[in-house]
Design an enzyme around this catalytic site. Structure first.
Site, PDB file in Angstrom:
ATOM      1  N   ASP A 164       0.810  -1.207   0.000  1.00 20.72           N
ATOM      2  CA  ASP A 164       0.000   0.000   0.000  1.00 20.72           C
ATOM      3  C   ASP A 164       0.852   1.270   0.000  1.00 20.72           C
ATOM      4  O   ASP A 164       0.663   2.144   0.834  1.00 20.72           O
ATOM      5  CB  ASP A 164      -0.898  -0.062   1.259  1.00 20.72           C
ATOM      6  CG  ASP A 164      -1.888   1.087   1.348  1.00 20.72           C
ATOM      7  OD1 ASP A 164      -2.393   1.522   0.308  1.00 20.72           O
ATOM      8  OD2 ASP A 164      -2.130   1.560   2.482  1.00 20.72           O
ATOM      9  N   GLU A 433       3.617  -8.054   7.446  1.00 22.34           N
ATOM     10  CA  GLU A 433       2.349  -8.679   7.064  1.00 22.34           C
ATOM     11  C   GLU A 433       2.427  -9.740   5.989  1.00 22.34           C
ATOM     12  O   GLU A 433       1.665  -9.704   5.023  1.00 22.34           O
ATOM     13  CB  GLU A 433       1.343  -7.597   6.638  1.00 22.34           C
ATOM     14  CG  GLU A 433       1.063  -6.583   7.723  1.00 22.34           C
ATOM     15  CD  GLU A 433      -0.168  -5.735   7.444  1.00 22.34           C
ATOM     16  OE1 GLU A 433      -0.599  -5.678   6.289  1.00 22.34           O
ATOM     17  OE2 GLU A 433      -0.687  -5.155   8.410  1.00 22.34           O
ATOM     18  N   TYR A 489      -6.418  -3.089  13.018  1.00 18.44           N
ATOM     19  CA  TYR A 489      -7.286  -1.965  12.633  1.00 18.44           C
ATOM     20  C   TYR A 489      -8.721  -2.135  13.139  1.00 18.44           C
ATOM     21  O   TYR A 489      -9.663  -1.984  12.391  1.00 18.44           O
ATOM     22  CB  TYR A 489      -7.247  -1.812  11.105  1.00 18.44           C
ATOM     23  CG  TYR A 489      -5.899  -1.289  10.629  1.00 18.44           C
ATOM     24  CD1 TYR A 489      -5.652   0.076  10.556  1.00 18.44           C
ATOM     25  CD2 TYR A 489      -4.867  -2.159  10.299  1.00 18.44           C
ATOM     26  CE1 TYR A 489      -4.424   0.564  10.153  1.00 18.44           C
ATOM     27  CE2 TYR A 489      -3.629  -1.679   9.900  1.00 18.44           C
ATOM     28  CZ  TYR A 489      -3.418  -0.309   9.831  1.00 18.44           C
ATOM     29  OH  TYR A 489      -2.196   0.186   9.443  1.00 18.44           O
ATOM     30  N   GLU A 527       1.020  -1.055  14.026  1.00 20.39           N
ATOM     31  CA  GLU A 527       0.104  -0.284  13.178  1.00 20.39           C
ATOM     32  C   GLU A 527      -1.267  -0.288  13.805  1.00 20.39           C
ATOM     33  O   GLU A 527      -1.781  -1.338  14.220  1.00 20.39           O
ATOM     34  CB  GLU A 527      -0.003  -0.883  11.761  1.00 20.39           C
ATOM     35  CG  GLU A 527       1.211  -0.656  10.904  1.00 20.39           C
ATOM     36  CD  GLU A 527       1.031  -1.128   9.453  1.00 20.39           C
ATOM     37  OE1 GLU A 527      -0.126  -1.190   8.980  1.00 20.39           O
ATOM     38  OE2 GLU A 527       2.047  -1.444   8.827  1.00 20.39           O
TER      39      GLU A 527
END
Ligand code: GCB
Length: 614
Positions: A164, A433, A489, A527
């Site tokens: 990303d 990840e 998240y 994160e």
């Protein structure tokens, strides 16, 4: 073999001449450059800055998104030197380069985020030289970072990253001509042991003899090390012992050392010298460094034996127009913003940054988790969405894996070699990840971690950032990590826009399950964040508004407080940054606490309130 990755410096024996400036540039859509003799120079070109990322310089979208081969060319004048070694050093060329000097291929390099050095002593001319690079920025599953390319109807290619951030490319860091002594310091490493009132510093040094017959020369070479304190006073000095023809080693003790510490940096200058028996100085190299230890003990991270809680960010090398080009002013502003809101740490997500970032962190007392560009090891163009779905995204079962692993090992080697002496670097992150739920992933990463452990003279903690599918029940790889990094998240990709109650419940449920594993290791939240459009307000807070971002952080912090094993919080992301275009991204990723031009969103004040007290 990797050449010397020491930072290029002027010293009494070394010269560094910058080749930065405007270089000729051309795209090679049909990959005909070699056949057309581009290695000798090309006639149609545009002039662009080196260092620089080319994408955001142009108004033409096909150049912005260009994927494939492209060429750079420059000329430089070489002064007459005798008995010297001449090298070219490239800070980074993304993602791969073939280098030609005066029409001859002199080297190539794979990997877009670490420096490489080519010895040109025999190929460089006194007077004019033509330097040409063929660069390629395609993504695949055998190199890092991972992705693929799409072939368009007109034959052009589009990069499809499995990650990303925008695929910025080019000669993105400085290029230097180095004029070095023939017998030179090639590398050195430092390791510290602290006792009461004393630091024992262990030094290893590697010597390069160029083309000199070392049998005849090495006996003549003596090696010395000196530590000078911040006031220029010698703190310790010693002659190093010969280990073999190419290596020296030894130990010095520094009494009452002033340790380098978190936001309280104290630096020593280490000077390495190679001298002949009759006193001729062959080489001298010095750098600023700090004395400190790093350890993990149970659920704690210790610097100089004291517990530290990591506060700060995942960052990117990213700025308007500059793309991924290193720029001192941007870096300075970033450190100022981070200090202002009480941060003490950042992760170089998702690749090693320019050398200067680490030097600045050394001087500021910042802690760095240094990350290799192992990102996108999951077959998906938007992992950040798939991460929450729980669906199996295989990766390590395919024939590309052995080559990928070879490249991964090489980049780990280059990163540790380059960054090992920075006091700011407290850990190495070996992935971001990836798929970690298969037996194959464990086999793959065991080898990477084993090698990194061997390579780091300071045996710093090794880690990697785990995404949502890497759950306590399914993740095969967390046992490889010295502290466990989680990217989560809850309240954005998971239960976003709903009542934070649901997100919080799910988050706590997962942390309870990690707790139940009793791994007795620290966890760092590497994160957590939510996209927020600066200036978009809403009462009650709704997704994308500044109010929502504030509520999101309040919920996350509430949760962290209840889990003692959480020993750090690195918010995603320091600033808004550019990504590929897509339905999930509005002019890039907007999870910044600061905007792309480094102004605060209101959550910057929320973090400041928390971190100044923590
Ligand atoms: C992640 C990735 C990061 C993305 C982020 C996001 O998990 O590690 O590269 O930018 O999520 O914002 O979705």
């Amino acid at each position: 073999m990797i050449g010397s990755l020491l930072y290029p410096k002027m010293t009494s024996t070394r010269m560094r001449l910058s080749l930065d400036g405007m270089w000729k540039f051309t795209l090679d859509k049909e990959k005909k450059g070699e056949a057309a003799g581009f290695a000798d120079g090309f006639e149609k070109f545009d002039m662009i800055p080196v260092p620089g990322s080319f994408s955001d310089l142009y108004t033409d979208k096909s150049i912005k998104n260009y994927c494939g081969d492209f060429w750079y060319e420059t000329e430089f004048l070489m002064p007459e030197v005798t008995d010297r070694k001449v090298c070219l050093r490239f800070g980074s060329v993304t993602h791969r380069a073939v280098v030609y000097l005066n029409g001859h291929k002199i080297g190539e390099h794979e990997g877009g985020f670490l420096p490489f050095v080519i010895d040109v002593t025999d190929t460089v001319n006194v007077g004019t030289n033509k330097l040409v690079l063929k660069v390629n920025n395609e993504l695949n599953e055998e190199t890092l970072p991972c992705g693929t390319v799409k072939k368009n109807r007109d034959g052009s290619l589009t990069a499809k990253p499995y990650f990303d951030f925008f695929n910025y490319s080019g000669i993105q860091r400085s290029v230097d001509l180095l004029i070095l002594p023939k017998i030179s310091v090639a590398d050195y490493s430092l390791r510290y042991e602290l006792k009461d009132g004393q630091a024992d510093v262990f030094i290893d040094m590697a010597v390069d003899y160029s083309d000199i017959n070392i049998e005849s020369k090495s006996e003549d070479v003596r090696a010395f090390v000196r530590f000078t304190d911040e006031h220029g006073k010698a703190a310790a000095e010693a002659e190093l012992l010969r280990v073999d023809g190419y290596h020296f080693g030894g130990m010095v003790s520094i009494d009452d050392p002033i340790l380098w510490n978190v936001l309280d940096p104290h630096l020593y200058t280490v000077t390495l010298r190679l001298i002949s028996q009759d006193g001729t100085v062959f080489d001298e190299y010095s750098e600023r460094t700090g004395i400190r230890t790093v350890a993990v003990q149970g659920e704690k991270i210790l610097i100089n034996g004291q517990q530290v809680y990591l506060k700060g960010y995942g960052k990117h090398e990213d700025f308007n127009i500059l793309g991924r080009t290193f720029n001192y002013s941007v870096a300075k502003r970033d450190f100022e913003c981070m200090k202002w809101n009480g941060a003490n740490c950042f992760r170089t997500s998702h690749y090693p940054y320019a050398d200067e970032w680490y030097q600045m962190a050394d001087e500021e007392g910042f802690l760095i988790i240094d990350e290799v560009p192992a990102v996108g090891m999951m077959r998906s163009t938007h992992n950040y969405v798939d991460a929450g779905t729980g669906k199996y995204t295989y990766f390590f079962e395919t024939p590309t894996v052995p080559t990928l692993q070879k490249n991964h090992l090489l980049q780990v080697e280059e990163m540790i070699k380059r960054d090992k002496n920075h006091p700011s670097v407290i850990a190495f992150s070996l992935f971001n990840e990836p798929e970690t739920t298969s037996v194959q992933s464990y086999e793959y990463f065991s080898k990477i971690f084993e090698r990194a452990k061997e390579l780091d003279p300071q045996k710093r903690p090794l880690t990697g950032a785990l995404e949502k599918n890497s759950s306590p029940e399914k993740c095969q790889c967390h046992r490889l990590l010295d502290f466990i990094c989680l990217n989560r998240y809850y309240g954005w990709y998971i239960s976003g826009g709903e009542d934070f109650f649901e997100a919080e419940e799910k988050f706590r449920d997962e942390l309870d399950r990690w707790k139940a594993l009793n791994v007795d290791k620290p966890f760092v939240m590497t994160e957590f964040g939510c996209d927020t459009l600066a200036g978009h307000h809403s009462l009650p807070g709704t997704m994308w508004s500044e109010e929502y971002q504030n509520e999101y952080y309040a919920m996350n912090f509430r949760v962290f407080e209840d889990y003692g094993f959480i020993q750090g919080e690195l918010v995603w992301n320091f600033a808004d940054f550019q990504t590929s275009e897509g339905i999930f991204r509005v002019g890039g990723n907007k999870k910044g606490i600061f905007t792309r031009d480094r102004q605060p969103k209101s959550s910057a004040f929320v973090l400041r309130d928390r971190w100044m007290k923590k």
